[in-house]
Design an enzyme around this catalytic site. Sequence first.
Site, PDB file in Angstrom:
ATOM      1  N   HIS A 232    -156.470  13.881 -84.002  1.00  0.00           N
ATOM      2  CA  HIS A 232    -157.004  15.198 -84.377  1.00  0.00           C
ATOM      3  C   HIS A 232    -156.391  16.285 -83.482  1.00  0.00           C
ATOM      4  O   HIS A 232    -155.594  15.998 -82.599  1.00  0.00           O
ATOM      5  CB  HIS A 232    -158.524  15.195 -84.221  1.00  0.00           C
ATOM      6  CG  HIS A 232    -158.951  14.918 -82.807  1.00  0.00           C
ATOM      7  ND1 HIS A 232    -158.922  13.654 -82.278  1.00  0.00           N
ATOM      8  CD2 HIS A 232    -159.370  15.740 -81.804  1.00  0.00           C
ATOM      9  CE1 HIS A 232    -159.319  13.702 -81.011  1.00  0.00           C
ATOM     10  NE2 HIS A 232    -159.590  14.963 -80.696  1.00  0.00           N
TER      11      HIS A 232
ATOM     12  N   THR B 173    -152.465  20.122 -84.749  1.00  0.00           N
ATOM     13  CA  THR B 173    -151.000  20.037 -84.856  1.00  0.00           C
ATOM     14  C   THR B 173    -150.427  18.953 -83.952  1.00  0.00           C
ATOM     15  O   THR B 173    -151.048  18.536 -82.976  1.00  0.00           O
ATOM     16  CB  THR B 173    -150.354  21.375 -84.428  1.00  0.00           C
ATOM     17  OG1 THR B 173    -150.932  21.782 -83.189  1.00  0.00           O
ATOM     18  CG2 THR B 173    -150.547  22.470 -85.467  1.00  0.00           C
ATOM     19  N   ARG B 174    -149.199  18.523 -84.267  1.00  0.00           N
ATOM     20  CA  ARG B 174    -148.415  17.617 -83.433  1.00  0.00           C
ATOM     21  C   ARG B 174    -146.953  18.076 -83.472  1.00  0.00           C
ATOM     22  O   ARG B 174    -146.511  18.647 -84.465  1.00  0.00           O
ATOM     23  CB  ARG B 174    -148.466  16.177 -83.965  1.00  0.00           C
ATOM     24  CG  ARG B 174    -149.811  15.488 -83.830  1.00  0.00           C
ATOM     25  CD  ARG B 174    -150.145  15.199 -82.388  1.00  0.00           C
ATOM     26  NE  ARG B 174    -151.366  14.418 -82.203  1.00  0.00           N
ATOM     27  CZ  ARG B 174    -152.590  14.937 -82.047  1.00  0.00           C
ATOM     28  NH1 ARG B 174    -152.771  16.233 -82.095  1.00  0.00           N
ATOM     29  NH2 ARG B 174    -153.636  14.136 -81.850  1.00  0.00           N
TER      30      ARG B 174
ATOM     31  N   LYS C 220    -150.887  26.620 -79.005  1.00  0.00           N
ATOM     32  CA  LYS C 220    -151.458  25.396 -78.422  1.00  0.00           C
ATOM     33  C   LYS C 220    -150.660  24.999 -77.188  1.00  0.00           C
ATOM     34  O   LYS C 220    -149.427  25.016 -77.215  1.00  0.00           O
ATOM     35  CB  LYS C 220    -151.399  24.280 -79.463  1.00  0.00           C
ATOM     36  CG  LYS C 220    -151.946  22.949 -78.978  1.00  0.00           C
ATOM     37  CD  LYS C 220    -151.982  21.980 -80.161  1.00  0.00           C
ATOM     38  CE  LYS C 220    -152.260  20.570 -79.738  1.00  0.00           C
ATOM     39  NZ  LYS C 220    -152.318  19.664 -80.896  1.00  0.00           N
TER      40      LYS C 220
ATOM     41  N   HIS D 114    -148.781  16.974 -70.365  1.00  0.00           N
ATOM     42  CA  HIS D 114    -148.389  15.675 -70.918  1.00  0.00           C
ATOM     43  C   HIS D 114    -148.621  14.606 -69.846  1.00  0.00           C
ATOM     44  O   HIS D 114    -147.967  14.617 -68.818  1.00  0.00           O
ATOM     45  CB  HIS D 114    -146.907  15.740 -71.310  1.00  0.00           C
ATOM     46  CG  HIS D 114    -146.405  14.515 -72.028  1.00  0.00           C
ATOM     47  ND1 HIS D 114    -147.091  13.914 -73.061  1.00  0.00           N
ATOM     48  CD2 HIS D 114    -145.264  13.782 -71.861  1.00  0.00           C
ATOM     49  CE1 HIS D 114    -146.390  12.872 -73.504  1.00  0.00           C
ATOM     50  NE2 HIS D 114    -145.293  12.765 -72.793  1.00  0.00           N
TER      51      HIS D 114
ATOM     52  N   CYS E 103    -158.852  14.611 -76.338  1.00  0.00           N
ATOM     53  CA  CYS E 103    -158.210  13.617 -77.200  1.00  0.00           C
ATOM     54  C   CYS E 103    -157.824  12.445 -76.296  1.00  0.00           C
ATOM     55  O   CYS E 103    -157.909  12.550 -75.064  1.00  0.00           O
ATOM     56  CB  CYS E 103    -156.973  14.259 -77.821  1.00  0.00           C
ATOM     57  SG  CYS E 103    -156.116  13.284 -79.067  1.00  0.00           S
TER      58      CYS E 103
ATOM     59  N   LYS F 155    -145.604  11.547 -84.929  1.00  0.00           N
ATOM     60  CA  LYS F 155    -144.433  11.889 -85.758  1.00  0.00           C
ATOM     61  C   LYS F 155    -143.847  10.662 -86.458  1.00  0.00           C
ATOM     62  O   LYS F 155    -143.185  10.781 -87.469  1.00  0.00           O
ATOM     63  CB  LYS F 155    -143.360  12.585 -84.910  1.00  0.00           C
ATOM     64  CG  LYS F 155    -142.818  11.708 -83.788  1.00  0.00           C
ATOM     65  CD  LYS F 155    -141.829  12.426 -82.907  1.00  0.00           C
ATOM     66  CE  LYS F 155    -142.455  13.251 -81.815  1.00  0.00           C
ATOM     67  NZ  LYS F 155    -143.351  12.542 -80.868  1.00  0.00           N
TER      68      LYS F 155
HETATM   69  C1  LIG Z   1    -153.585  15.364 -77.049  1.00  0.00           C
HETATM   70  C2  LIG Z   1    -152.586  14.557 -77.821  1.00  0.00           C
HETATM   71  C3  LIG Z   1    -151.389  15.147 -78.190  1.00  0.00           C
HETATM   72  C4  LIG Z   1    -150.419  14.412 -78.860  1.00  0.00           C
HETATM   73  N1  LIG Z   1    -149.272  15.038 -79.236  1.00  0.00           N
HETATM   74  C5  LIG Z   1    -148.375  14.366 -79.978  1.00  0.00           C
HETATM   75  C6  LIG Z   1    -147.245  15.062 -80.495  1.00  0.00           C
HETATM   76  O1  LIG Z   1    -147.086  16.264 -80.294  1.00  0.00           O
HETATM   77  N2  LIG Z   1    -146.363  14.350 -81.252  1.00  0.00           N
HETATM   78  C7  LIG Z   1    -146.537  13.029 -81.526  1.00  0.00           C
HETATM   79  O2  LIG Z   1    -145.693  12.453 -82.204  1.00  0.00           O
HETATM   80  N3  LIG Z   1    -147.615  12.355 -81.048  1.00  0.00           N
HETATM   81  C8  LIG Z   1    -148.540  12.995 -80.305  1.00  0.00           C
HETATM   82  N4  LIG Z   1    -149.653  12.366 -79.861  1.00  0.00           N
HETATM   83  C9  LIG Z   1    -149.835  10.935 -80.135  1.00  0.00           C
HETATM   84  C10 LIG Z   1    -150.409  10.652 -81.509  1.00  0.00           C
HETATM   85  O3  LIG Z   1    -151.331  11.637 -81.877  1.00  0.00           O
HETATM   86  C11 LIG Z   1    -151.008   9.269 -81.480  1.00  0.00           C
HETATM   87  O4  LIG Z   1    -149.970   8.352 -81.159  1.00  0.00           O
HETATM   88  C12 LIG Z   1    -151.605   8.868 -82.820  1.00  0.00           C
HETATM   89  O5  LIG Z   1    -152.479   9.846 -83.310  1.00  0.00           O
HETATM   90  C13 LIG Z   1    -152.327   7.543 -82.653  1.00  0.00           C
HETATM   91  O6  LIG Z   1    -152.910   7.204 -83.878  1.00  0.00           O
HETATM   92  P1  LIG Z   1    -153.715   5.852 -84.066  1.00  0.00           P
HETATM   93  O7  LIG Z   1    -153.983   5.748 -85.505  1.00  0.00           O
HETATM   94  O8  LIG Z   1    -153.011   4.745 -83.347  1.00  0.00           O
HETATM   95  O9  LIG Z   1    -155.068   6.073 -83.224  1.00  0.00           O
HETATM   96  P2  LIG Z   1    -156.438   6.778 -83.688  1.00  0.00           P
HETATM   97  O10 LIG Z   1    -156.189   8.073 -84.324  1.00  0.00           O
HETATM   98  O11 LIG Z   1    -157.355   6.772 -82.504  1.00  0.00           O
HETATM   99  O12 LIG Z   1    -156.990   5.806 -84.786  1.00  0.00           O
HETATM  100  C14 LIG Z   1    -157.590   4.586 -84.497  1.00  0.00           C
HETATM  101  C15 LIG Z   1    -158.761   4.465 -85.453  1.00  0.00           C
HETATM  102  O13 LIG Z   1    -159.291   3.165 -85.443  1.00  0.00           O
HETATM  103  C16 LIG Z   1    -160.687   3.274 -85.627  1.00  0.00           C
HETATM  104  N5  LIG Z   1    -161.264   2.014 -85.184  1.00  0.00           N
HETATM  105  C17 LIG Z   1    -161.122   1.434 -83.972  1.00  0.00           C
HETATM  106  N6  LIG Z   1    -161.742   0.252 -83.925  1.00  0.00           N
HETATM  107  C18 LIG Z   1    -162.311   0.066 -85.146  1.00  0.00           C
HETATM  108  C19 LIG Z   1    -163.094  -0.981 -85.723  1.00  0.00           C
HETATM  109  N7  LIG Z   1    -163.418  -2.081 -85.035  1.00  0.00           N
HETATM  110  N8  LIG Z   1    -163.506  -0.842 -87.002  1.00  0.00           N
HETATM  111  C20 LIG Z   1    -163.181   0.284 -87.721  1.00  0.00           C
HETATM  112  N9  LIG Z   1    -162.452   1.302 -87.210  1.00  0.00           N
HETATM  113  C21 LIG Z   1    -162.019   1.189 -85.959  1.00  0.00           C
HETATM  114  C22 LIG Z   1    -161.041   4.471 -84.786  1.00  0.00           C
HETATM  115  O14 LIG Z   1    -162.301   5.010 -85.112  1.00  0.00           O
HETATM  116  C23 LIG Z   1    -159.890   5.406 -85.079  1.00  0.00           C
HETATM  117  O15 LIG Z   1    -160.157   6.225 -86.183  1.00  0.00           O
HETATM  118  C24 LIG Z   1    -150.651  13.054 -79.178  1.00  0.00           C
HETATM  119  C25 LIG Z   1    -151.863  12.463 -78.823  1.00  0.00           C
HETATM  120  C26 LIG Z   1    -152.829  13.205 -78.168  1.00  0.00           C
HETATM  121  C27 LIG Z   1    -154.133  12.553 -77.799  1.00  0.00           C
END
Ligand SMILES: Cc1cc2nc3c(=O)[nH]c(=O)nc-3n(C[C@H](O)[C@H](O)[C@H](O)COP(=O)(O)OP(=O)(O)OC[C@H]3O[C@@H](n4cnc5c(N)ncnc54)[C@H](O)[C@@H]3O)c2cc1C
Length: 351
Positions: free
Chosen positions: A44, A47-48, A239, A243, A287, A320
């Site tokens: 969330h 933006t990214r 924003k 990092h 986050c 990304k």
């Molecule tokens: C502040 C911040 C800035 C960033 N900036 C960038 C950027 O500019 N560019 C870029 O490329 N990347 C960026 N990133 C990294 C990128 O956002 C993350 O790598 C990516 O969002 C990770 O996604 P995910 O699906 O792995 O994790 P999440 O979005 O956390 O999704 C995991 C999901 O699994 C669910 N879940 C977990 N366990 C269970 C379960 N047992 N049963 C059901 N549901 C479950 C959770 O509720 C969650 O919704 C940034 C990250 C952050 C925090």
Amino acid sequence: MAHDVTVIGLGVMGSAAACALARRGLRVLGLEQFPPAHDRGSSHGRTRVIRQAYFEHPDYVPLVLRAYDLWRELESETKRTLLVKTGGLMIGPPDGPVFRGSLESARRHSLPHRRMSRRELSQAYPFMTFHDRDEALWEEEAGVLFAEESVQAFQDRARELGAELRFGAKASLPASGKTVITAGGWLPELAPEIPIQVERQVMLWFDLPPGHPPTPLFIWDRPTVPFYSIPDVRGDGVKVAFHHHGEITTPDRIRRDVAEEDIRAMKDRLRETIPVLADRYRRSVTCMYTNTPDEHFAIGFAAGRADTVIASPCSGHGFKFAPVIGEIVADLVVDGKTRHAIGPFGLNRFR
Ligand SMILES: Cc1cc2nc3c(=O)[nH]c(=O)nc-3n(C[C@H](O)[C@H](O)[C@H](O)COP(=O)(O)OP(=O)(O)OC[C@H]3O[C@@H](n4cnc5c(N)ncnc54)[C@H](O)[C@@H]3O)c2cc1C
């Protein structure tokens, strides 16, 4: 309905994986413990950044190039704008990781780029204060992804392709059929073999005075800790975030409130770099980064399980890549191997 594959966790990675698996004709069940596009994980915050001259390692470049194509495909399928190109600056001393690494990736993969001296930077951005040794690599293709809209677009498209997505549904193992674990910071609950650390991060928004020229998108290698900025492309404000500057925590213990000291630290950084923003704070949100020890991705089969794929910890730079990670997951589930080079991200390095 019987399902061929269960995806656990529908952040950006699980949503992209569900979409890619449904595209391959599998009957997909996606399970998410929270509501769609929620704000308690890592996907969330409006933006990214997306960029190509990848300072973290040149091996990411072919993957990010494929991701650009897939983002555009998703935009056209869902009729949404998800990626806006702005160009971007990778700023820092010439021997620092951001500038040096970006230049190496740009050269190795013949990516269009331009070097900017400190003088050129000061001329182009007179309202920014550069360090004596700062230089920058400008890349035209860098841009902004809309975070929640992207998650929603993957979920909408997955549903259109026949996936069933359930929210408010906390999953446990074993799930039925093949399984994809995209649980982000919750991964240790399902796959303790992957040594990840959850790091608290704060994203902050500041306003430019009316009529002020726009700030650029940048990653800026500064003493003690780098920071980055995403320009105000939709009226949300500029924003900014450090990092890798947060405390190590867990999804249950994380301090979700932003403290005065978080805001003060960023105001201090802005006073040194973009003073016009420093006293114009608007809002902020926390986050989670999910870091592996080497800060590279973790993608592969769970230990001894050819039916379970893990794809999550992206160490603060995975967003990304989401559509290409979805494609890799679909390859692994359907074919047992992938067309993409994911050697550096294998899970064996943790075993
Ligand atoms: C502040 C911040 C800035 C960033 N900036 C960038 C950027 O500019 N560019 C870029 O490329 N990347 C960026 N990133 C990294 C990128 O956002 C993350 O790598 C990516 O969002 C990770 O996604 P995910 O699906 O792995 O994790 P999440 O979005 O956390 O999704 C995991 C999901 O699994 C669910 N879940 C977990 N366990 C269970 C379960 N047992 N049963 C059901 N549901 C479950 C959770 O509720 C969650 O919704 C940034 C990250 C952050 C925090």
